[in-house]
Every structure is written in C-alpha cells, then in structure tokens.
Write a protein that holds these residues in place. Structure first.
Motif, PDB file in Angstrom:
ATOM      1  N   TRP A 163       0.828  -1.204   0.000  1.00 42.59           N
ATOM      2  CA  TRP A 163       0.000   0.000   0.000  1.00 42.59           C
ATOM      3  C   TRP A 163       0.865   1.257   0.000  1.00 42.59           C
ATOM      4  O   TRP A 163       0.560   2.231  -0.689  1.00 42.59           O
ATOM      5  CB  TRP A 163      -0.955   0.017   1.190  1.00 42.59           C
ATOM      6  CG  TRP A 163      -2.193  -0.782   0.974  1.00 42.59           C
ATOM      7  CD1 TRP A 163      -2.534  -1.957   1.580  1.00 42.59           C
ATOM      8  CD2 TRP A 163      -3.281  -0.474   0.084  1.00 42.59           C
ATOM      9  NE1 TRP A 163      -3.754  -2.397   1.112  1.00 42.59           N
ATOM     10  CE2 TRP A 163      -4.227  -1.499   0.200  1.00 42.59           C
ATOM     11  CE3 TRP A 163      -3.531   0.563  -0.801  1.00 42.59           C
ATOM     12  CZ2 TRP A 163      -5.417  -1.511  -0.526  1.00 42.59           C
ATOM     13  CZ3 TRP A 163      -4.716   0.551  -1.523  1.00 42.59           C
ATOM     14  CH2 TRP A 163      -5.640  -0.475  -1.385  1.00 42.59           C
ATOM     15  N   ALA A 164       1.945   1.256   0.767  1.00 39.40           N
ATOM     16  CA  ALA A 164       2.831   2.426   0.819  1.00 39.40           C
ATOM     17  C   ALA A 164       3.440   2.687  -0.560  1.00 39.40           C
ATOM     18  O   ALA A 164       3.532   3.838  -1.007  1.00 39.40           O
ATOM     19  CB  ALA A 164       3.936   2.217   1.850  1.00 39.40           C
ATOM     20  N   ARG A 165       3.829   1.639  -1.251  1.00 43.03           N
ATOM     21  CA  ARG A 165       4.416   1.795  -2.583  1.00 43.03           C
ATOM     22  C   ARG A 165       3.355   2.197  -3.598  1.00 43.03           C
ATOM     23  O   ARG A 165       3.618   2.973  -4.525  1.00 43.03           O
ATOM     24  CB  ARG A 165       5.100   0.495  -2.998  1.00 43.03           C
ATOM     25  CG  ARG A 165       6.300   0.152  -2.111  1.00 43.03           C
ATOM     26  CD  ARG A 165       6.799  -1.256  -2.352  1.00 43.03           C
ATOM     27  NE  ARG A 165       7.564  -1.364  -3.577  1.00 43.03           N
ATOM     28  CZ  ARG A 165       8.872  -1.186  -3.652  1.00 43.03           C
ATOM     29  NH1 ARG A 165       9.570  -0.889  -2.578  1.00 43.03           N
ATOM     30  NH2 ARG A 165       9.486  -1.303  -4.807  1.00 43.03           N
ATOM     31  N   HIS A 166       2.142   1.671  -3.434  1.00 43.95           N
ATOM     32  CA  HIS A 166       1.049   1.980  -4.360  1.00 43.95           C
ATOM     33  C   HIS A 166       0.605   3.442  -4.242  1.00 43.95           C
ATOM     34  O   HIS A 166      -0.027   3.969  -5.149  1.00 43.95           O
ATOM     35  CB  HIS A 166      -0.118   1.030  -4.124  1.00 43.95           C
ATOM     36  CG  HIS A 166      -1.205   1.121  -5.140  1.00 43.95           C
ATOM     37  ND1 HIS A 166      -0.971   1.291  -6.493  1.00 43.95           N
ATOM     38  CD2 HIS A 166      -2.556   1.060  -5.014  1.00 43.95           C
ATOM     39  CE1 HIS A 166      -2.129   1.325  -7.144  1.00 43.95           C
ATOM     40  NE2 HIS A 166      -3.094   1.195  -6.259  1.00 43.95           N
ATOM     41  N   ALA A 167       0.944   4.107  -3.141  1.00 43.08           N
ATOM     42  CA  ALA A 167       0.607   5.528  -2.981  1.00 43.08           C
ATOM     43  C   ALA A 167       1.456   6.407  -3.899  1.00 43.08           C
ATOM     44  O   ALA A 167       1.192   7.603  -4.028  1.00 43.08           O
ATOM     45  CB  ALA A 167       0.791   5.951  -1.523  1.00 43.08           C
ATOM     46  N   ASN A 168       2.450   5.826  -4.554  1.00 44.53           N
ATOM     47  CA  ASN A 168       3.276   6.556  -5.500  1.00 44.53           C
ATOM     48  C   ASN A 168       2.423   6.891  -6.733  1.00 44.53           C
ATOM     49  O   ASN A 168       1.807   5.997  -7.319  1.00 44.53           O
ATOM     50  CB  ASN A 168       4.472   5.690  -5.912  1.00 44.53           C
ATOM     51  CG  ASN A 168       5.477   6.433  -6.740  1.00 44.53           C
ATOM     52  OD1 ASN A 168       5.140   7.223  -7.606  1.00 44.53           O
ATOM     53  ND2 ASN A 168       6.744   6.158  -6.470  1.00 44.53           N
ATOM     54  N   PRO A 169       2.393   8.168  -7.136  1.00 47.35           N
ATOM     55  CA  PRO A 169       1.592   8.522  -8.320  1.00 47.35           C
ATOM     56  C   PRO A 169       1.949   7.708  -9.565  1.00 47.35           C
ATOM     57  O   PRO A 169       1.074   7.415 -10.379  1.00 47.35           O
ATOM     58  CB  PRO A 169       1.897  10.010  -8.524  1.00 47.35           C
ATOM     59  CG  PRO A 169       2.219  10.510  -7.154  1.00 47.35           C
ATOM     60  CD  PRO A 169       2.951   9.362  -6.488  1.00 47.35           C
ATOM     61  N   LEU A 170       3.215   7.301  -9.721  1.00 44.24           N
ATOM     62  CA  LEU A 170       3.587   6.479 -10.878  1.00 44.24           C
ATOM     63  C   LEU A 170       2.830   5.152 -10.874  1.00 44.24           C
ATOM     64  O   LEU A 170       2.434   4.651 -11.927  1.00 44.24           O
ATOM     65  CB  LEU A 170       5.092   6.224 -10.892  1.00 44.24           C
ATOM     66  CG  LEU A 170       5.967   7.445 -11.166  1.00 44.24           C
ATOM     67  CD1 LEU A 170       7.441   7.090 -10.954  1.00 44.24           C
ATOM     68  CD2 LEU A 170       5.729   7.968 -12.565  1.00 44.24           C
ATOM     69  N   SER A 171       2.619   4.597  -9.699  1.00 46.77           N
ATOM     70  CA  SER A 171       1.857   3.352  -9.585  1.00 46.77           C
ATOM     71  C   SER A 171       0.400   3.583  -9.961  1.00 46.77           C
ATOM     72  O   SER A 171      -0.188   2.816 -10.728  1.00 46.77           O
ATOM     73  CB  SER A 171       1.964   2.786  -8.167  1.00 46.77           C
ATOM     74  OG  SER A 171       1.153   1.639  -8.036  1.00 46.77           O
ATOM     75  N   VAL A 172      -0.170   4.645  -9.413  1.00 48.01           N
ATOM     76  CA  VAL A 172      -1.590   4.935  -9.659  1.00 48.01           C
ATOM     77  C   VAL A 172      -1.837   5.210 -11.142  1.00 48.01           C
ATOM     78  O   VAL A 172      -2.727   4.613 -11.756  1.00 48.01           O
ATOM     79  CB  VAL A 172      -2.062   6.119  -8.792  1.00 48.01           C
ATOM     80  CG1 VAL A 172      -3.469   6.562  -9.181  1.00 48.01           C
ATOM     81  CG2 VAL A 172      -2.009   5.742  -7.314  1.00 48.01           C
ATOM     82  N   TYR A 173      -1.064   6.108 -11.728  1.00 45.86           N
ATOM     83  CA  TYR A 173      -1.321   6.503 -13.116  1.00 45.86           C
ATOM     84  C   TYR A 173      -0.992   5.388 -14.100  1.00 45.86           C
ATOM     85  O   TYR A 173      -1.695   5.213 -15.102  1.00 45.86           O
ATOM     86  CB  TYR A 173      -0.562   7.781 -13.458  1.00 45.86           C
ATOM     87  CG  TYR A 173      -0.986   8.950 -12.587  1.00 45.86           C
ATOM     88  CD1 TYR A 173      -2.325   9.206 -12.320  1.00 45.86           C
ATOM     89  CD2 TYR A 173      -0.044   9.788 -12.007  1.00 45.86           C
ATOM     90  CE1 TYR A 173      -2.718  10.262 -11.512  1.00 45.86           C
ATOM     91  CE2 TYR A 173      -0.431  10.850 -11.196  1.00 45.86           C
ATOM     92  CZ  TYR A 173      -1.767  11.081 -10.955  1.00 45.86           C
ATOM     93  OH  TYR A 173      -2.156  12.121 -10.155  1.00 45.86           O
TER      94      TYR A 173
END
Length: 173
Positions: free
Chosen positions: A23-33
């Motif tokens: 979850w902490a890594r998924h909060a990275n905008p690169l992951s989301v976009y």
C-alpha cells in the motif's frame, strides 16, 4: 437462510496480496497513473491472438503479472500530499469500513461506481471477442471512467475520514 454477501473489494485486496508495504508503494503517483494502462494493455493482449494464435497467452500473462506487480513496482513516494496518494489512502479506508464505519454516502457512491465499471465489462468482453473497436472502447470507457470516478471519491472519503481518525491522518506526509 440469508445469502452470504461477497465483498468484492476485500476479495480483490486478498487476491492482490496487499500488505502495508505494498500500500505504501502503491501511494506513488507512478503506480496509480500507470495502473490505468492495464485494461487497454489487456485489450491488445487478447487481440494479439490474431497475430500470435495461442501465443497470445504470453502477453495476457504479462498483463496479469503487471496487474499484480504494479502496486509494488515503484518505491514509496517522498510525499503523500497528492491526489494519487490520497486516493489509495481512501481505498484503504474503504476496505476497513467493517471495522471503522464510513459515511453512508461514500459507501453508496462506491457501489454505484463499481456497478458502472462492472457494466462496462459486458460491451468490452463482447467487443474484444467480436473484434469490434466501438464496443470495446465503449466498455473501456465505462470501466476506466467508472474506476477513475470511484478513485476520486476515495480521495474525498480519505479527506473526510482523516480528520476523524488519527491513524488515517498519519498516512499523510
């Protein structure tokens, strides 16, 4: 005897094996976009059977691997003061709604927007199967549009809940 309800949100989290680190890594905008790429990539992967025959299973498998790996592919962001991070926090808050209730209007909108995305599956699958770009794009629009709207609602949910729960407010830095 009542029919048991399946929480597709919790099921999805379990299938993705999301832990605090993911979850902490998924909060990275690169992951989301970059996650938005999954359904268009799956469309191309399935359509690749025209060129690859059964070899199309390889690109389909790669997209499935990308789907699982994406929340882990990027490091935690230096700051979580972004729309993307707040959306992932909202998803976590939403998934925790059995333990910490959320305002009913947020739950209602989440169900509505999940239904919108789910309705897009029908024209997308049919369009992909029939090689119909119009139906495929219509289905993709419903699925991706519904998911992005859902995600935006999760930003709102997080903003509402962070003031009420100190453990949620700590995620923002």
């Amino acid at each position: 005897m009542p029919v048991p309800r399946i929480d597709i949100f919790a099921l999805s989290e379990r299938l993705m094996a999301m832990d605090d680190a993911a979850w902490a890594r998924h909060a990275n905008p690169l992951s989301v976009y970059s996650r938005v790429s999954i359904l268009p990539l799956m469309t191309v992967a399935v359509w690749s059977h025209l060129w690859l025959g059964w070899g199309a299973l390889a690109p389909v498998a790669l997209v499935l691997i990308w789907t699982w790996w994406n929340p882990r592919a990027f490091g935690p962001p230096a700051t979580t003061d972004s729309w993307a991070a707040r959306g992932t926090f909202g998803e976590r808050v939403f998934l925790n709604r059995a333990k910490v209730p959320i305002p009913p209007h947020h739950a209602q909108w989440a169900r509505i927007l999940t239904l919108v995305s789910g309705l897009g599956v029908v024209p997308w699958v049919y369009g992909v199967w029939q090689l119909d770009p119009g139906l495929t794009l219509f289905g993709l629009s419903l699925m991706v549009g519904g998911k992005l709207w859902f995600f935006d609602r999760m930003v709102w949910l997080y903003q509402d809940m962070q003031a009420q729960r100190p453990e949620y407010a700590k995620w923002l830095h």
